[in-house]
Design an enzyme around this catalytic site. Structure first.
Site, PDB file in Angstrom:
ATOM      1  N   SER A  89      -1.177   4.883   6.794  1.00 29.84           N
ATOM      2  CA  SER A  89       0.242   4.667   7.085  1.00 29.84           C
ATOM      3  C   SER A  89       0.776   3.443   6.334  1.00 29.84           C
ATOM      4  CB  SER A  89       0.428   4.501   8.594  1.00 29.84           C
ATOM      5  OG  SER A  89      -0.379   3.445   9.043  1.00 29.84           O
ATOM      6  N   CYS A 141       0.582  14.322   4.273  1.00 30.22           N
ATOM      7  CA  CYS A 141       1.526  13.392   3.647  1.00 30.22           C
ATOM      8  C   CYS A 141       2.398  14.089   2.613  1.00 30.22           C
ATOM      9  CB  CYS A 141       0.786  12.241   2.998  1.00 30.22           C
ATOM     10  SG  CYS A 141      -0.110  12.759   1.544  1.00 30.22           S
ATOM     11  N   GLU A 198       8.719   8.742   9.545  1.00 30.34           N
ATOM     12  CA  GLU A 198       7.682   9.773   9.394  1.00 30.34           C
ATOM     13  C   GLU A 198       7.253  10.246  10.783  1.00 30.34           C
ATOM     14  OE1 GLU A 198       3.543   8.764   8.334  1.00 30.34           O
ATOM     15  OE2 GLU A 198       3.721  10.213   6.724  1.00 30.34           O
TER      16      GLU A 198
HETATM   17  P1  NAD Z   1      -3.715   4.884   9.684  1.00 25.28           P
HETATM   18  O1  NAD Z   1      -2.925   3.959   8.845  1.00 25.28           O
HETATM   19  O2  NAD Z   1      -3.594   4.771  11.154  1.00 25.28           O
HETATM   20  O3  NAD Z   1      -5.281   4.739   9.364  1.00 25.28           O
HETATM   21  C1  NAD Z   1      -5.775   4.786   8.040  1.00 25.28           C
HETATM   22  C2  NAD Z   1      -7.074   3.968   7.978  1.00 25.28           C
HETATM   23  O4  NAD Z   1      -6.766   2.604   8.257  1.00 25.28           O
HETATM   24  C3  NAD Z   1      -8.119   4.407   8.990  1.00 25.28           C
HETATM   25  O5  NAD Z   1      -9.392   4.294   8.405  1.00 25.28           O
HETATM   26  C4  NAD Z   1      -7.933   3.418  10.129  1.00 25.28           C
HETATM   27  O6  NAD Z   1      -9.138   3.196  10.845  1.00 25.28           O
HETATM   28  C5  NAD Z   1      -7.483   2.145   9.418  1.00 25.28           C
HETATM   29  N1  NAD Z   1      -6.529   1.343  10.193  1.00 25.28           N
HETATM   30  C6  NAD Z   1      -5.620   1.783  11.093  1.00 25.28           C
HETATM   31  N2  NAD Z   1      -4.888   0.756  11.569  1.00 25.28           N
HETATM   32  C7  NAD Z   1      -5.345  -0.353  10.961  1.00 25.28           C
HETATM   33  C8  NAD Z   1      -4.985  -1.734  11.018  1.00 25.28           C
HETATM   34  N3  NAD Z   1      -4.007  -2.169  11.809  1.00 25.28           N
HETATM   35  N4  NAD Z   1      -5.665  -2.608  10.248  1.00 25.28           N
HETATM   36  C9  NAD Z   1      -6.639  -2.182   9.431  1.00 25.28           C
HETATM   37  N5  NAD Z   1      -7.026  -0.884   9.328  1.00 25.28           N
HETATM   38  C10 NAD Z   1      -6.379   0.024  10.079  1.00 25.28           C
HETATM   39  O7  NAD Z   1      -3.353   6.368   9.193  1.00 25.28           O
HETATM   40  P2  NAD Z   1      -3.801   7.736   9.865  1.00 25.28           P
HETATM   41  O8  NAD Z   1      -3.048   7.919  11.142  1.00 25.28           O
HETATM   42  O9  NAD Z   1      -5.274   7.853   9.880  1.00 25.28           O
HETATM   43  O10 NAD Z   1      -3.257   8.778   8.780  1.00 25.28           O
HETATM   44  C11 NAD Z   1      -1.932   9.238   8.757  1.00 25.28           C
HETATM   45  C12 NAD Z   1      -1.094   8.430   7.787  1.00 25.28           C
HETATM   46  O11 NAD Z   1      -1.690   8.458   6.491  1.00 25.28           O
HETATM   47  C13 NAD Z   1       0.299   9.000   7.600  1.00 25.28           C
HETATM   48  O12 NAD Z   1       1.211   7.942   7.545  1.00 25.28           O
HETATM   49  C14 NAD Z   1       0.228   9.725   6.271  1.00 25.28           C
HETATM   50  O13 NAD Z   1       1.453   9.872   5.602  1.00 25.28           O
HETATM   51  C15 NAD Z   1      -0.706   8.836   5.528  1.00 25.28           C
HETATM   52  N6  NAD Z   1      -1.344   9.529   4.432  1.00 25.28           N
HETATM   53  C16 NAD Z   1      -0.882   9.242   3.182  1.00 25.28           C
HETATM   54  C17 NAD Z   1      -1.417   9.895   2.097  1.00 25.28           C
HETATM   55  C18 NAD Z   1      -0.902   9.597   0.733  1.00 25.28           C
HETATM   56  O14 NAD Z   1      -1.486  10.065  -0.224  1.00 25.28           O
HETATM   57  N7  NAD Z   1       0.158   8.829   0.575  1.00 25.28           N
HETATM   58  C19 NAD Z   1      -2.448  10.828   2.275  1.00 25.28           C
HETATM   59  C20 NAD Z   1      -2.912  11.072   3.565  1.00 25.28           C
HETATM   60  C21 NAD Z   1      -2.340  10.414   4.648  1.00 25.28           C
END
Ligand code: NAD
Length: 504
Positions: free
Chosen positions: A247, A302, A395
């Site tokens: 995210s 995404c 989103e």
């Molecule tokens: P997320 O940001 O919650 O988590 C992603 C990763 O970061 C995970 O490994 C998680 O453990 C870690 N994480 C979460 N919060 C954190 C924090 N505060 N500090 C450090 N690390 C942290 O995302 P998600 O819910 O797993 O995935 C969905 C999101 O990913 C959506 O926003 C989607 O659009 C995005 N996404 C983007 C793409 C792209 O190519 N732009 C591709 C896939 C998913």
């Protein structure tokens, strides 16, 4: 030495359907061994279709990242000198292993993530394409050389960065890690993966597959953990580059944190992908494409089209979408939401839009699937969404498709461009002039004409603009290889020259 096969390293997942089945504990993979977190902490892995735990995953503190770094450091000196063609042999074997295990892995991915079996095939299939691209680097990643002056040759080579890491989201447990790992390994690096703990089995199965493919121990490691493990990766002085997909708030924060430490950072974030639809758009193609794009993977993609900007009267297309949505069978054609909290958050957007005057054309609130008490939200279509409604610009990451209206094409483009995100976008039209007009003006990294999910296939690179991506370069394709390597320019002279100037 007897080769270690996937089945000797991990239990195989037995169901060939959506029935509930318990699975293994996911542990860290460090230096060729499964290891518990140093604290012994674990957490449940929930099957979102059933809303109950199917296994456990270790929760490592930041200190465990250092253990992985030490394993990587010990293995790196040999690997960085393995010729590219030999590194490619690991990729060829990895591709065969993933193809061999495809069916079993797809049912496992479906269980941990909730996506349907067919969607899981897309996850692993696209991942294999990234492995193929990396294998081909042995043929295509020649640097280059020319004689820059008489008897003086300059040569470009792509050198490893050293120990690098990837932090990945829940929605593509195999594909997103393999956006990074193959290119980074082909670049001669050692890699540490921190997968989403919501879907730990993708990373665990990758570790076993990569081991069977013959990568030296310590070159690929997996560490599961929370925020402190991520911080430990970004802050570790011996990790020189980090890829992140997730995210936007986390992407932006980690990008800033790592860049301040002088690291190479590439952090992909959230999205809000607009589909501009004009009245001449093909009715069937547009309606079927948008329904597939919006509700595939329950909208947890995404690159899903999440919002239509209708230019003028496109009511027949909207009506056809409603007809098609009614045919979607929840549980079979569309899976659940990753967590209960996310399902609640998604329903909150629908409630809020309705209370602010939007019209709900198809309502997924309260949807249920018999025998599966999981995290369900049915396909939802909301018309007359206006810019004041959070659903128009935030989103949602769920099966909710919004419709906004614009009088002219340029008004539609302005609406789409007012989004802070710039991942993907599309136009639906039969006019080349309209398509080109939008293509030249939409601020997105990935654009489609009559395509719902304009994901560039390899060798074209994946990456968005604006708040959908921080750092330069895209994450796959040749950009990916360049991100994980650094260019060295070597200038050589072996013949003694007389009578020339320094530039001759
Ligand atoms: P997320 O940001 O919650 O988590 C992603 C990763 O970061 C995970 O490994 C998680 O453990 C870690 N994480 C979460 N919060 C954190 C924090 N505060 N500090 C450090 N690390 C942290 O995302 P998600 O819910 O797993 O995935 C969905 C999101 O990913 C959506 O926003 C989607 O659009 C995005 N996404 C983007 C793409 C792209 O190519 N732009 C591709 C896939 C998913």
């Amino acid at each position: 030495m007897v080769a270690r096969t996937v089945s000797s390293l991990v239990p195989l997942y037995s169901p060939r359907g959506y029935e509930f089945a318990p699975y293994a504990a996911a542990r860290n993979w460090i230096g060729g061994e499964w290891r518990n977190a140093s604290t012994g902490e674990t957490m449940d892995v929930e099957n979102p279709r059933y809303g109950r735990p199917m296994g456990k995953v270790v929760v490592s503190p930041g200190a465990d990242v250092d253990v992985a770094v030490r394993a990587a450091k010990a293995a790196l000196p040999k690997w960085r000198h393995v010729p590219l063609r030999e590194r490619a042999q690991v990729m060829y074997r990895l591709k065969s292993i993933l193809e061999r295990d495809m069916e079993e892995m797809c049912w496992l991915l479906s269980a941990e993530n909730g996506k349907t079996y067919v969607e899981a095939q897309g996850d692993v299939g696209k991942a294999i394409e990234c492995v193929e691209f990396a294998a081909a680097l042995a043929m295509s990643a020649a640097g280059g050389q020319i004689d820059v002056s008489r008897g003086v040759n300059c040569r470009l080579t792509h050198e490893p960065l050293g120990i690098v890491a990837g932090i990945t989201p829940f929605n593509f447990p195999v594909m997103v890690p393999l956006w990074m790992i193959p290119n980074a390994l082909m670049g001669g690096n050692a890699f540490i993966l921190k997968p989403s703990s919501l879907v730990p089995y993708g990373g665990m199965r990758l570790a076993a597959a990569i081991e069977e493919a013959g990568l030296p121990e310590g070159i690929f490691n997996v560490v599961y953990g929370r925020r402190d493990a991520v911080s430990a990766i970004v802050d570790h002085p011996e990790i020189s580059a980090v890829g992140f997909v997730g995210s936007t708030p986390v992407a932006k924060h980690l990008y800033g944190r790592g860049a301040t430490l002088g690291k190479r950072m590439l952090c992909l974030g959230s999205a809000k992908n607009h589909a501009i639809v004009v009245p001449d758009a093909d009715l069937e193609l547009t309606a079927t494409t948008l329904v597939a794009s919006a509700y595939g993977c329950a909208g947890q993609r995404c690159m899903a089209a999440t919002i239509m900007v209708a230019v003028g009267d496109v009511q027949p297309i909207i009506d056809e979408m409603v007809v098609l949505m009614r045919k979607l069978e929840l549980g079979k054609d569309m899976g659940p939401i990753i967590t209960k909290e996310d399902a609640k958050r998604i329903v909150g957007y629908i409630d809020q839009a309705e209370s602010m005057g939007a019209k709900i054309l198809a309502d997924g609130r309260g949807a249920k699937v018999a025998g599966c008490p999981g995290n369900w939200v049915g396909p939802t279509l909301i018309d007359h969404v206006t810019p004041e409604m959070p659903a128009s610009h935030e989103e949602i990451f769920g099966p909710v498709f919004c419709i906004m209206h614009a009088k002219t094409l340029d008004e539609a483009i302005d609406l789409a461009n007012s989004s802070p995100y710039g991942n993907g976008g599309a136009v639906f039209t039969q006019s080349g002039e309209v398509a080109r007009h939008v293509a030249e003006r939409l601020d997105v990294g990935m654009f489609g004409v009559n395509i719902g999910i304009p994901v560039p296939r390899e060798p074209f690179a994946f990456g968005g603009w604006k708040d959908s991506g921080f750092g330069c370069l895209d994450i796959t394709g040749m950009d990916g290889f360049h991100f994980w390597t650094r260019a060295k320019k070597t200038t050589e002279k072996w013949a003694h020259q007389t009578g020339g100037s320094w530039m001759s």
